[in-house]
Design a protein around this motif. Structure first.
Motif, short mmCIF file in Angstrom:
data_model
loop_
_atom_site.label_atom_id
_atom_site.label_comp_id
_atom_site.label_asym_id
_atom_site.label_seq_id
_atom_site.Cartn_x
_atom_site.Cartn_y
_atom_site.Cartn_z
N ALA A 154 -10.22 -0.62 12.70
CA ALA A 154 -10.88 0.59 12.18
C ALA A 154 -9.93 1.38 11.28
N ILE A 155 -8.67 1.48 11.69
CA ILE A 155 -7.67 2.17 10.87
C ILE A 155 -7.50 1.45 9.53
N ALA A 156 -7.48 0.13 9.56
CA ALA A 156 -7.33 -0.65 8.33
C ALA A 156 -8.51 -0.45 7.39
N VAL A 157 -9.70 -0.35 7.95
CA VAL A 157 -10.89 -0.11 7.12
C VAL A 157 -10.79 1.27 6.46
N VAL A 158 -10.31 2.26 7.21
CA VAL A 158 -10.15 3.61 6.65
C VAL A 158 -9.11 3.58 5.52
N ILE A 159 -8.00 2.88 5.73
CA ILE A 159 -6.97 2.78 4.70
C ILE A 159 -7.54 2.13 3.44
N ALA A 160 -8.30 1.07 3.60
CA ALA A 160 -8.92 0.41 2.45
C ALA A 160 -9.94 1.32 1.77
N ALA A 161 -10.69 2.06 2.56
CA ALA A 161 -11.72 2.95 2.00
C ALA A 161 -11.12 4.14 1.26
N VAL A 176 -1.48 8.59 -15.93
CA VAL A 176 -2.09 9.07 -14.68
C VAL A 176 -3.18 8.10 -14.23
N SER A 177 -3.98 7.62 -15.15
CA SER A 177 -5.03 6.66 -14.81
C SER A 177 -4.43 5.38 -14.24
N VAL A 178 -3.37 4.88 -14.86
CA VAL A 178 -2.72 3.65 -14.38
C VAL A 178 -2.13 3.86 -12.99
N ILE A 179 -1.42 4.97 -12.79
CA ILE A 179 -0.78 5.24 -11.49
C ILE A 179 -1.81 5.33 -10.38
N PHE A 180 -2.88 6.07 -10.59
CA PHE A 180 -3.89 6.22 -9.55
C PHE A 180 -4.65 4.92 -9.32
N SER A 181 -4.85 4.13 -10.37
CA SER A 181 -5.47 2.82 -10.18
C SER A 181 -4.59 1.91 -9.33
N LEU A 182 -3.29 1.95 -9.60
CA LEU A 182 -2.36 1.17 -8.78
C LEU A 182 -2.35 1.63 -7.33
N LEU A 183 -2.36 2.95 -7.12
CA LEU A 183 -2.40 3.47 -5.75
C LEU A 183 -3.68 3.03 -5.03
N ALA A 184 -4.80 3.08 -5.72
CA ALA A 184 -6.06 2.66 -5.12
C ALA A 184 -6.01 1.17 -4.80
N PHE A 185 -5.49 0.37 -5.71
CA PHE A 185 -5.38 -1.06 -5.50
C PHE A 185 -4.48 -1.37 -4.30
N MET A 186 -3.34 -0.68 -4.22
CA MET A 186 -2.42 -0.88 -3.11
C MET A 186 -3.07 -0.48 -1.79
N SER A 187 -3.84 0.59 -1.79
CA SER A 187 -4.52 1.03 -0.58
C SER A 187 -5.51 -0.03 -0.10
N VAL A 188 -6.28 -0.57 -1.01
CA VAL A 188 -7.27 -1.59 -0.65
C VAL A 188 -6.58 -2.86 -0.14
#
Length: 125
Positions: A48-55, A16-28
């Motif tokens: 602005a939308i891109a900043v929200v996606i990264a955040a 779960v930690s790996v999956i969510f870390s990957l999702l966060a990385f992909m989002s950024v």
């Protein structure tokens, strides 16, 4: 760079930690790429939308990779130690003082491992 937590007594929590870390990385990464593209095209709304996606990657990492995985490990870890020989062995190697408690809690572990004369935990012969 991806940061995740490993839990030696809970594979599910580590996954779960790996999956969510990957999702966060992909989002950024996605947010950064979209921001650069929108900035070069001078589409400021899309910036602005891109900043929200990264955040969005930040709470995904904090709540998914850290808090959710920790909660899973707190629930699953002690259960695995009490019921599975491999996890019990990992635990007792890290915490030798818990051997006496563990042989009472996990009979399968007690049947497979014993403390020798020098105090090391070894397989029964």
């Amino acid at each position: 760079m991806i940061f995740y937590k490993t839990y030696p007594c809970s594979k599910k929590a580590t996954t779960v930690s790996v999956i969510f870390s990957l999702l966060a990385f992909m989002s950024v990464i996605t947010g950064i790429m979209l921001f650069r593209e929108a900035l070069s095209d001078k589409e400021y709304v899309n910036c602005a939308i891109a900043v929200v996606i990264a955040a969005v990657g930040i709470p995904i990492y904090i709540f998914g990779s850290n808090k959710l995985s920790k909660k899973i490990a707190e629930k699953e870890g002690p259960k695995n130690i009490r019921t599975k020989v491999g996890y019990a062995h990992k635990y007792v190697m890290a915490h030798p003082e818990a051997y006496d408690w563990l042989i009472k809690e996990n009979p399968a572990f007690a049947a497979k491992y014993v403390r020798n004369e020098s105090g090391k935990i070894v397989k029964r012969r």
